[in-house]
Design a protein around this motif. Structure first.
Motif, mmCIF file in Angstrom:
data_model
loop_
_atom_site.group_PDB
_atom_site.id
_atom_site.type_symbol
_atom_site.label_atom_id
_atom_site.label_comp_id
_atom_site.label_asym_id
_atom_site.label_seq_id
_atom_site.Cartn_x
_atom_site.Cartn_y
_atom_site.Cartn_z
ATOM 1 N N ALA A 141 0.925 -1.256 0.049
ATOM 2 C CA ALA A 141 0.137 0.124 -0.201
ATOM 3 C C ALA A 141 0.848 1.532 -0.111
ATOM 4 C CB ALA A 141 -0.952 -0.102 1.113
ATOM 5 N N CYS A 142 2.035 1.383 0.616
ATOM 6 C CA CYS A 142 2.717 2.348 0.696
ATOM 7 C C CYS A 142 3.454 2.522 -0.392
ATOM 8 C CB CYS A 142 3.801 2.021 2.049
ATOM 9 S SG CYS A 142 5.155 3.342 2.005
ATOM 10 N N ILE A 143 3.979 1.618 -1.101
ATOM 11 C CA ILE A 143 4.637 1.559 -2.377
ATOM 12 C C ILE A 143 3.451 2.058 -3.515
ATOM 13 C CG2 ILE A 143 5.648 0.302 -4.475
ATOM 14 C CD1 ILE A 143 6.641 -1.595 -2.384
ATOM 15 N N VAL A 144 2.589 1.870 -3.604
ATOM 16 C CA VAL A 144 1.551 2.426 -4.554
ATOM 17 C C VAL A 144 1.368 3.868 -4.130
ATOM 18 C CG1 VAL A 144 -1.056 2.229 -4.983
ATOM 19 C CG2 VAL A 144 0.223 0.081 -4.908
ATOM 20 N N LYS A 145 1.063 4.206 -3.048
ATOM 21 C CA LYS A 145 1.024 5.632 -2.557
ATOM 22 C C LYS A 145 1.891 6.485 -3.100
ATOM 23 C CE LYS A 145 -2.080 5.005 1.399
ATOM 24 N NZ LYS A 145 -2.134 4.758 3.054
ATOM 25 N N MET A 146 3.266 5.892 -2.914
ATOM 26 C CA MET A 146 4.427 6.648 -3.185
ATOM 27 C C MET A 146 4.523 6.779 -4.889
ATOM 28 S SD MET A 146 7.250 4.760 -0.731
ATOM 29 C CE MET A 146 8.677 5.667 -1.331
ATOM 30 N N GLY A 147 4.097 5.754 -5.375
ATOM 31 C CA GLY A 147 4.097 5.805 -7.093
ATOM 32 C C GLY A 147 3.020 6.792 -7.557
ATOM 33 N N LEU A 148 1.802 6.657 -6.985
ATOM 34 C CA LEU A 148 0.752 7.658 -7.325
ATOM 35 C C LEU A 148 1.158 9.081 -7.030
ATOM 36 C CD1 LEU A 148 -2.329 5.540 -6.527
ATOM 37 C CD2 LEU A 148 -1.643 6.205 -8.814
ATOM 38 N N SER A 149 1.820 9.465 -5.751
ATOM 39 C CA SER A 149 2.203 10.630 -5.532
ATOM 40 C C SER A 149 3.195 11.373 -6.513
ATOM 41 C CB SER A 149 2.572 10.790 -3.981
ATOM 42 O OG SER A 149 3.744 10.124 -3.875
ATOM 43 N N SER A 150 4.127 10.374 -6.934
ATOM 44 C CA SER A 150 5.015 10.843 -7.934
ATOM 45 C C SER A 150 4.294 11.014 -9.067
ATOM 46 C CB SER A 150 6.084 9.692 -8.020
ATOM 47 O OG SER A 150 6.816 9.253 -6.949
ATOM 48 N N VAL A 151 3.526 10.618 -9.587
ATOM 49 C CA VAL A 151 2.812 10.717 -10.989
ATOM 50 C C VAL A 151 1.978 12.133 -10.734
ATOM 51 C CG1 VAL A 151 1.281 10.022 -12.753
ATOM 52 C CG2 VAL A 151 2.976 8.488 -11.704
ATOM 53 N N LEU A 152 1.309 12.164 -9.723
ATOM 54 C CA LEU A 152 0.532 13.445 -9.387
ATOM 55 C C LEU A 152 1.361 14.591 -9.172
ATOM 56 C CD1 LEU A 152 -2.418 11.860 -7.217
ATOM 57 C CD2 LEU A 152 -2.512 12.605 -9.576
ATOM 58 N N ARG A 153 2.268 14.573 -8.434
ATOM 59 C CA ARG A 153 3.051 15.840 -8.332
ATOM 60 C C ARG A 153 3.516 16.176 -9.323
ATOM 61 N NH1 ARG A 153 8.938 15.844 -5.550
ATOM 62 N NH2 ARG A 153 9.630 14.831 -7.385
ATOM 63 N N SER A 154 4.280 15.467 -10.420
ATOM 64 C CA SER A 154 4.774 15.829 -11.568
ATOM 65 C C SER A 154 3.970 16.175 -12.568
ATOM 66 C CB SER A 154 5.421 14.523 -12.136
ATOM 67 O OG SER A 154 6.352 14.012 -11.206
ATOM 68 N N ALA A 155 2.885 15.678 -12.638
ATOM 69 C CA ALA A 155 1.575 16.063 -13.805
ATOM 70 C C ALA A 155 1.165 17.336 -13.299
ATOM 71 C CB ALA A 155 0.756 15.077 -13.649
ATOM 72 N N LEU A 156 0.981 17.544 -11.868
ATOM 73 C CA LEU A 156 0.263 18.704 -11.517
ATOM 74 C C LEU A 156 1.109 19.991 -11.778
ATOM 75 C CD1 LEU A 156 -1.826 17.491 -8.388
ATOM 76 C CD2 LEU A 156 -2.552 18.256 -10.787
ATOM 77 N N LEU A 157 2.353 19.756 -11.417
ATOM 78 C CA LEU A 157 3.662 20.798 -11.559
ATOM 79 C C LEU A 157 3.530 21.292 -13.151
ATOM 80 C CD1 LEU A 157 5.890 20.181 -8.834
ATOM 81 C CD2 LEU A 157 4.309 21.928 -8.699
ATOM 82 N N ILE A 158 3.697 20.415 -14.061
ATOM 83 C CA ILE A 158 4.163 20.532 -15.471
ATOM 84 C C ILE A 158 2.644 20.955 -16.201
ATOM 85 C CG2 ILE A 158 4.827 19.364 -17.466
ATOM 86 C CD1 ILE A 158 6.947 20.103 -15.636
ATOM 87 N N LEU A 159 1.670 20.793 -15.698
ATOM 88 C CA LEU A 159 0.150 20.996 -16.583
ATOM 89 C C LEU A 159 0.284 22.588 -16.723
ATOM 90 C CD1 LEU A 159 -2.335 19.691 -17.613
ATOM 91 C CD2 LEU A 159 -3.413 20.265 -15.382
ATOM 92 N N PRO A 160 0.373 23.489 -15.815
ATOM 93 C CA PRO A 160 0.404 24.751 -16.168
ATOM 94 C C PRO A 160 1.377 25.158 -17.380
ATOM 95 C CG PRO A 160 0.567 24.463 -13.812
ATOM 96 C CD PRO A 160 0.873 23.357 -14.293
ATOM 97 N N LEU A 161 2.418 24.600 -17.567
ATOM 98 C CA LEU A 161 3.375 25.013 -18.643
ATOM 99 C C LEU A 161 2.598 25.170 -20.117
ATOM 100 C CD1 LEU A 161 6.604 23.599 -17.484
ATOM 101 C CD2 LEU A 161 6.102 25.790 -17.329
ATOM 102 N N PRO A 162 2.179 24.048 -20.587
ATOM 103 C CA PRO A 162 1.573 24.292 -21.911
ATOM 104 C C PRO A 162 0.418 25.535 -22.039
ATOM 105 C CG PRO A 162 1.370 21.876 -21.513
ATOM 106 C CD PRO A 162 2.102 22.711 -19.919
ATOM 107 N N PHE A 163 -0.428 25.517 -20.962
ATOM 108 C CA PHE A 163 -1.380 26.826 -21.021
ATOM 109 C C PHE A 163 -0.425 28.089 -20.801
ATOM 110 C CE2 PHE A 163 -3.821 23.265 -19.206
ATOM 111 C CZ PHE A 163 -4.658 23.337 -20.040
#
Length: 319
Positions: A141-163
């Protein structure tokens, strides 16, 4: 070459670049690139296949290695269509929506890889400094949370750049220096102020690569302190040997990334070949070398790959 004038931004076009002055040799140049892409795809798929099919490899360290392989595959595939499109078909035009989409995936996956490398350093820290709590701390469960948080953090931080890039007017040369789209390069083509993009880009790098690299360094400082407290030299070497693959992966990722960022921001006077070299090293070398390093330095992975290969050969000759 200038941008195609249209009333709609979505119909505008950027122009990608291969190796200027060597267009006649693009067919030959594509051969090593095809070999690299093929090796990246086969190498990372092999790592994933071995981890998924061997129950003895269903542990935290191998799950993180699987995440790294998936990230490397994604990073490779995000550049493959435009790079080979230029070499094979001289397809240089790319629409702004497609360019921004490619930019999003390249930068997001780069940040995900940084996060995965941090997760792997945490895995090594717990395994060496708190071995008795390894299975209770790094639960599935901890590993899944770490993986999902990695993807979410990265996607949310990069998402404003194209806009942010979408609202610029591009009145300078619209020929990109690479065979794919990068934020630092595109924003320099804008004819309006790019100070917001500069500040936000530095903020993203500081929050991700900066924090991750600092925490990785801290984890290895604690690991080294623990290892040095071990009385037996053989045990010290054994503990450090489990970190060699990860240290190599960290160096392969961070050194080209920092080098490319510095070249883009401060190296405008450098020859164009330096920019090209750094960009291809940054995007292709880590996905190429990571499976090789882990196959050689991680005994369990190497042995399973050899067994799978021998089994496949026997099956082939039997038929």
């Amino acid at each position: 070459m200038t941008i195609l004038l249209n009333s709609s931004l979505q119909r505008a076009t950027f122009f990608l670049t291969g190796f200027q002055g060597l267009e006649g040799l693009h067919g030959w140049i594509s051969i090593p690139f095809c070999f690299i892409y093929l090796t990246v795809i086969l190498g990372n798929l092999t790592i994933l296949h071995v981890i998924c099919t061997d129950a003895t490899l269903h542990g935290p360290m191998y799950y993180f290695l699987g995440m790294l392989a998936v990230t490397d595959l994604g990073l490779c595939l995000s550049t493959l269509p435009t790079v080979l499109g230029i070499f094979w078909f001289d397809t240089r035009e790319i629409g702004i929506p497609a360019c921004f989409t490619q930019l999003f995936f390249i930068h997001t996956l780069s940040l995900v890889e940084s996060s995965v490398l941090l997760s792997m350093s945490i895995d090594r820290y717990v395994a060496i400094c708190n071995p008795l709590h390894y299975s209770t701390v790094l639960t599935p469960a901890c590993i899944v949370k770490m993986g999902l948080s990695s993807v979410l953090r990265s996607a949310l931080l990069i998402l404003p750049l194209p806009f942010l890039l979408k609202h610029f007017q591009y009145c300078h040369s619209h020929v990109l220096a690479h065979a794919y789209c990068l934020h630092l390069e595109i924003m320099k083509l804008a004819c309006s102020s790019i100070i917001v993009n500069h500040i936000y880009g530095l903020f993203v790098v500081a929050c991700t690569v900066g924090v991750d690299s600092l925490l990785i360094f801290l984890s290895y400082a604690l690991i080294l302190r623990t290892v040095l407290s071990i009385a037996s030299l053989q045990e010290r070497l054994r503990a450090l040997n489990t970190c060699v693959s990860h240290i190599c992966a960290v160096r392969l990722f961070y050194i080209p990334m920092i080098g490319l960022s510095l070249v883009h921001r401060f190296g405008e006077h450098l020859p164009r070949v330096v920019h090209l070299f750094m960009s291809y090293v940054y995007l292709l070398v880590p996905p190429l070398m990571n499976p090789i390093i882990y196959s050689i330095k991680t005994k369990q992975i190497g042995q399973r790959i050899i067994k799978k290969f021998i089994k496949s050969l026997r099956y082939f000759w039997k038929d």
